[in-house]
Design an enzyme around this catalytic site. Sequence first.
Site, short mmCIF file in Angstrom:
data_model
loop_
_atom_site.label_atom_id
_atom_site.label_comp_id
_atom_site.label_asym_id
_atom_site.label_seq_id
_atom_site.Cartn_x
_atom_site.Cartn_y
_atom_site.Cartn_z
N GLU A 145 0.93 -1.28 -0.02
CA GLU A 145 0.00 -0.16 -0.01
C GLU A 145 0.76 1.33 0.30
OE1 GLU A 145 -2.84 0.43 3.21
OE2 GLU A 145 -4.52 -0.59 1.90
N HIS A 182 10.37 -26.10 0.33
CA HIS A 182 10.11 -27.20 -0.30
C HIS A 182 9.05 -26.78 -1.28
CE1 HIS A 182 12.75 -29.77 2.23
NE2 HIS A 182 12.26 -28.68 3.15
N LYS A 235 -12.73 0.89 -1.84
CA LYS A 235 -13.85 0.86 -1.01
C LYS A 235 -15.22 1.62 -1.17
CE LYS A 235 -11.80 1.40 3.79
NZ LYS A 235 -11.12 2.19 4.58
O1 LIG Z 1 -8.92 1.46 9.92
P1 LIG Z 1 -9.93 1.63 8.62
O2 LIG Z 1 -10.27 3.04 8.45
O3 LIG Z 1 -11.34 0.61 9.10
O4 LIG Z 1 -9.20 1.22 7.55
C1 LIG Z 1 -9.02 -0.38 7.46
C2 LIG Z 1 -7.98 -0.36 6.22
O5 LIG Z 1 -8.81 0.41 5.21
C3 LIG Z 1 -8.21 0.18 3.64
O6 LIG Z 1 -7.95 -0.87 3.14
C4 LIG Z 1 -6.98 1.17 3.92
O7 LIG Z 1 -6.43 1.11 2.69
C5 LIG Z 1 -5.96 0.45 4.91
O8 LIG Z 1 -4.86 1.19 4.95
C6 LIG Z 1 -6.67 0.35 6.31
O9 LIG Z 1 -5.92 -0.22 7.13
#
Ligand SMILES: O=P(O)(O)OC[C@H]1O[C@H](O)[C@H](O)[C@@H](O)[C@@H]1O
Length: 434
Positions: free
Chosen positions: A273, A294, A405
Amino acid sequence: MNVDIGNALDTSPGVSRDGLERLDRRVERAHGRIQEGRERGEHGFAALNLPERCDPREVEDTVAPFGDPRAVVTVGIGGSALGAATFSAALESDVDAYFLDNVDPAHARRLLSSLPLEETVVNVVSKSGTTAETLANFLVVRDAMQRASVDWTDRTFVTTGPSGNLRELAAKHDLPALDVPEGVPGRFAALSPVGLACAAIQGHDVEAILEGGSAAADRLDRAGAGSLFETPAYAYGAVTYALAQRGAGVNAVMPYAESLETFAEWFAQLWAESLGKDGLGQTPARALGATDQHSQLQLYRAGPRDKLVTLLRPTERPDLEIPETDLEGLSYLGGSTLGELLDAEFEATEASLAAAGRPSVRIEIDRVDERSLGELLYAMEAACVLHGDLASVDTFVQPAVEWGKRAARGLLGGGEFPEAEAVRDKETLIVDGN
Ligand SMILES: O=P(O)(O)OC[C@H]1O[C@H](O)[C@H](O)[C@@H](O)[C@@H]1O
């Protein structure tokens, strides 16, 4: 902790000693920017101040009222789970730790039906407080507790940022709440309540984890720290950058300790990331020594020359003697230990890669304990920040993940997502197996 980059020199892809000396001038400038970012507490760089900023007592006091639970479930994903999971997998405890990160109904069902809910603490973690997977999993856990007539408000606490659904939930139900420190991206938050609360519930020494982090932070503050030949974190950050530039698009992280297998998962998020942008980056692969000697080693030694192997081990560990045997050909094992065998496997892998001209880096920590883990995680974060600076990428953002997201939320009708129609109408090419 030490980092040996000797086996990355004069390999293919590889770097030369002269090349590293030239790169060291850039490392010094990058170090100046890192130190300035830390001093100003800038977004992202603030994570490198966590060992001194985070108060272990606050974490311990928040979880103390839960007493001696039998289990803790961390509901969180990505950076909100992997630091805690790394500590939990590495360190032994009488309190079982589980992680609900994925939204796999089969997994959630199995876990919830096996947990002693009345003796379980629920640790809901989300920096944004809005992540769909985390909130959905929390609602499912809460429902299970209600059905089992367990007062969920007595068994739950949250770790979150200043706003978002989770912050509102904590306020509404008067739940204990820890803060995700400002300026700290999730994947850099292991040395904050995000990673430490679960460790505290499991009875681990969170102060020692932070002391380990401080030891690695102190190395950045020493005179002469801005040289890759002086600072282990920078040796790793610089050599991974130099190798990536020369074609090592894959970084296979291979701990030689079962207890460090989850560390490779945490590292994968940190590396992918942070550095995967603008057409650059280094794909983290996860391997485990000696098991993957292995399976994957064939590819690492004889496949495309696009890899670096990061070998990690503790130099001290509890050992187990291998009993003598009268079986023919096995006498060489008798009288030695499993630890000696594992060390021999480690060195054999390193030698085997070197003999084929493939680069590897060796990272050694003293032992698998709180202090060494704090030091290791901090050093890898600093390495990542240096690598990102050398590559001129914006280490602390993740726009590609955020697109996904937004898309998932939009497809469920939970927000704006103009591309929804295009996603639904996308061309398919199905080869039907029926
Ligand atoms: O902690 P949150 O806001 O729930 O985010 C959880 C995760 O969400 C996304 O995938 C971000 O790219 C991550 O970097 C983060 O750790």
